[in-house]
Enzyme design. Structure first.
Site, PDB file in Angstrom:
ATOM      1  N   GLY A 171      20.713  43.010-119.646  1.00  0.00           N
ATOM      2  CA  GLY A 171      21.005  44.006-120.675  1.00  0.00           C
ATOM      3  C   GLY A 171      20.012  45.158-120.697  1.00  0.00           C
ATOM      4  N   HIS A 209      21.970  49.537-113.313  1.00  0.00           N
ATOM      5  CA  HIS A 209      22.970  48.497-113.566  1.00  0.00           C
ATOM      6  C   HIS A 209      24.386  49.058-113.357  1.00  0.00           C
ATOM      7  CE1 HIS A 209      19.684  47.047-116.438  1.00  0.00           C
ATOM      8  NE2 HIS A 209      19.833  46.023-115.622  1.00  0.00           N
ATOM      9  N   GLY A 257      20.641  44.359-107.205  1.00  0.00           N
ATOM     10  CA  GLY A 257      19.929  45.568-106.819  1.00  0.00           C
ATOM     11  C   GLY A 257      18.761  45.302-105.881  1.00  0.00           C
ATOM     12  N   ASP A 298      14.977  44.488-106.988  1.00  0.00           N
ATOM     13  CA  ASP A 298      14.441  43.122-107.067  1.00  0.00           C
ATOM     14  C   ASP A 298      14.705  42.431-105.729  1.00  0.00           C
ATOM     15  OD1 ASP A 298      13.734  42.946-110.082  1.00  0.00           O
ATOM     16  OD2 ASP A 298      15.723  43.845-110.015  1.00  0.00           O
ATOM     17  N   VAL A 313      18.336  52.701-107.855  1.00  0.00           N
ATOM     18  CA  VAL A 313      18.578  53.992-108.507  1.00  0.00           C
ATOM     19  C   VAL A 313      17.268  54.421-109.178  1.00  0.00           C
ATOM     20  CG1 VAL A 313      19.923  55.217-110.267  1.00  0.00           C
ATOM     21  CG2 VAL A 313      21.007  53.451-108.855  1.00  0.00           C
TER      22      VAL A 313
HETATM   23  P1  AMP Z   1      18.027  42.985-114.760  1.00  0.00           P
HETATM   24  O1  AMP Z   1      18.833  43.347-115.960  1.00  0.00           O
HETATM   25  O2  AMP Z   1      16.703  43.659-114.688  1.00  0.00           O
HETATM   26  O3  AMP Z   1      17.952  41.495-114.551  1.00  0.00           O
HETATM   27  O4  AMP Z   1      18.838  43.552-113.513  1.00  0.00           O
HETATM   28  C1  AMP Z   1      20.167  43.176-113.273  1.00  0.00           C
HETATM   29  C2  AMP Z   1      20.566  43.650-111.915  1.00  0.00           C
HETATM   30  O5  AMP Z   1      20.452  45.063-111.833  1.00  0.00           O
HETATM   31  C3  AMP Z   1      19.664  43.066-110.801  1.00  0.00           C
HETATM   32  O6  AMP Z   1      20.450  42.757-109.672  1.00  0.00           O
HETATM   33  C4  AMP Z   1      18.735  44.230-110.528  1.00  0.00           C
HETATM   34  O7  AMP Z   1      18.200  44.209-109.212  1.00  0.00           O
HETATM   35  C5  AMP Z   1      19.658  45.411-110.721  1.00  0.00           C
HETATM   36  N1  AMP Z   1      18.882  46.611-110.971  1.00  0.00           N
HETATM   37  C6  AMP Z   1      17.898  46.768-111.899  1.00  0.00           C
HETATM   38  N2  AMP Z   1      17.359  48.001-111.821  1.00  0.00           N
HETATM   39  C7  AMP Z   1      18.008  48.634-110.812  1.00  0.00           C
HETATM   40  C8  AMP Z   1      17.893  49.932-110.222  1.00  0.00           C
HETATM   41  N3  AMP Z   1      17.010  50.830-110.659  1.00  0.00           N
HETATM   42  N4  AMP Z   1      18.720  50.239-109.195  1.00  0.00           N
HETATM   43  C9  AMP Z   1      19.629  49.325-108.744  1.00  0.00           C
HETATM   44  N5  AMP Z   1      19.774  48.093-109.251  1.00  0.00           N
HETATM   45  C10 AMP Z   1      18.974  47.747-110.269  1.00  0.00           C
END
Ligand code: AMP
Length: 282
Positions: free
Chosen positions: A31, A37, A149, A152, A178
């Site tokens: 979230g 995202h 993404g 990570d 991004v």
């Molecule tokens: P999180 O909410 O941080 O657990 O991220 C959820 C998904 O979004 C994960 O697969 C992350 O790697 C991806 N994600 C987070 N930030 C970015 C970004 N800046 N660019 C691309 N994907 C992202």
């Protein structure tokens, strides 16, 4: 867009969808959504017939309880963004739904070296928590395609290995990071950056690109790491480096000089906000 909080309701819903022959794309998130995202949601919408996004702040993957408490949450805003992006389902379960008290949830995979360096070293237990929730979510959603993404990167490798070990019929699609205009990788944690902490946060990406330039100029791996660390500690506007490593993108073992492919990975604190980033430099 349907908002679903119960596992049984989700299963019933996706069961109907699968009967129509539509493929299911899945975007797991915690979230506080941003363009990073939403890029995964767009990719899933382009490539699959039905896109499910989960918003679940997984207590299990926070090695620091204070970080879990402070993690930004705004489900109303998330739902509006997802509706606008064209997601089909927002799955937003309670902790007790994912981890019912008294029920044993599978855990304890052996990821070899993949979960040992970098995030694994500085966030003990983090990947065990990621693997546990991902196995649980993949078992509930049963997607054909999973969108994650590159930001990570180590998480992508760990989840790919989980999918392999569990023999799940799921393709993992890694999507590009991004960034904000200054190069800062978008992150839910960026909301917590005070204006005076932004220069520190903005110093991570240039450290990666400069390392790439040094690698192209045939600087030795050990020297790149030393120079980058020295420079970072001198001129990062107060950001505190946790690690900077050049690694083999397939194994995450330390990169060798003249390796064909190398990934540069960094983690640093801007104030109390922990940030990570990476760049494939060769
Ligand atoms: P999180 O909410 O941080 O657990 O991220 C959820 C998904 O979004 C994960 O697969 C992350 O790697 C991806 N994600 C987070 N930030 C970015 C970004 N800046 N660019 C691309 N994907 C992202």
């Amino acid at each position: 867009m349907e908002i679903i909080t119960k596992i049984n309701d989700l299963r019933e819903f996706t069961g109907q969808v699968v009967k129509t022959g539509a493929s299911v794309g899945f975007v797991p998130t915690m979230g506080a959504l941003h363009e990073g995202h939403l890029s995964l949601v767009k990719r899933s919408k382009n490539e699959t017939g039905f896109t499910i996004v989960s918003v679940f702040v997984n207590p299990d993957q926070f090695n620091d309880p204070a970080d879990y408490m402070k993690y930004p949450r705004d489900i109303e805003r998330d739902a509006a963004l997802l509706r606008n992006a064209g997601a089909d389902v927002l799955f937003h379960p309670e902790v007790n739904e994912i981890y019912p008290p008294g029920e044993e949830i599978k855990s304890g995979w052996d990821f070899g070296y993949l979960d040992k360096p970098m995030e694994g070293r500085f966030r003990p237990g983090h990947f065990a928590g990621v693997a546990r929730v991902m196995n649980r979510l993949l078992g509930i959603v049963e997607p054909g395609d999973l969108y994650m993404g590159q930001k990570d990167y180590q998480q992508v490798l760990v989840v790919k290995e989980l999918i392999r070990q569990e023999k799940l019929p799921c393709r993992l699609v890694m999507c590009p990071t991004v960034r904000e205009p200054g190069g800062l990788a978008m992150s839910s944690r960026n909301i917590r950056l005070a204006p005076e902490q932004r220069p520190a946060a903005l110093s991570l990406y240039p450290a990666l690109t400069r390392a790439g330039e040094m690698y192209k100029a045939k600087t030795r791996i050990g020297d790149i790491e030393r120079i980058t660390e020295e420079r970072f500690n001198r001129s990062s506007h107060g950001a505190r480096l946790e690690y900077f490593e050049l690694a083999d993108p397939a194994t995450l073992r330390p990169a060798a000089d003249n390796a064909d492919s190398v990934i540069a990975c960094i983690a640093a604190f801007a104030g109390d906000v922990r940030l990570i980033d990476n760049l494939i430099i060769s």
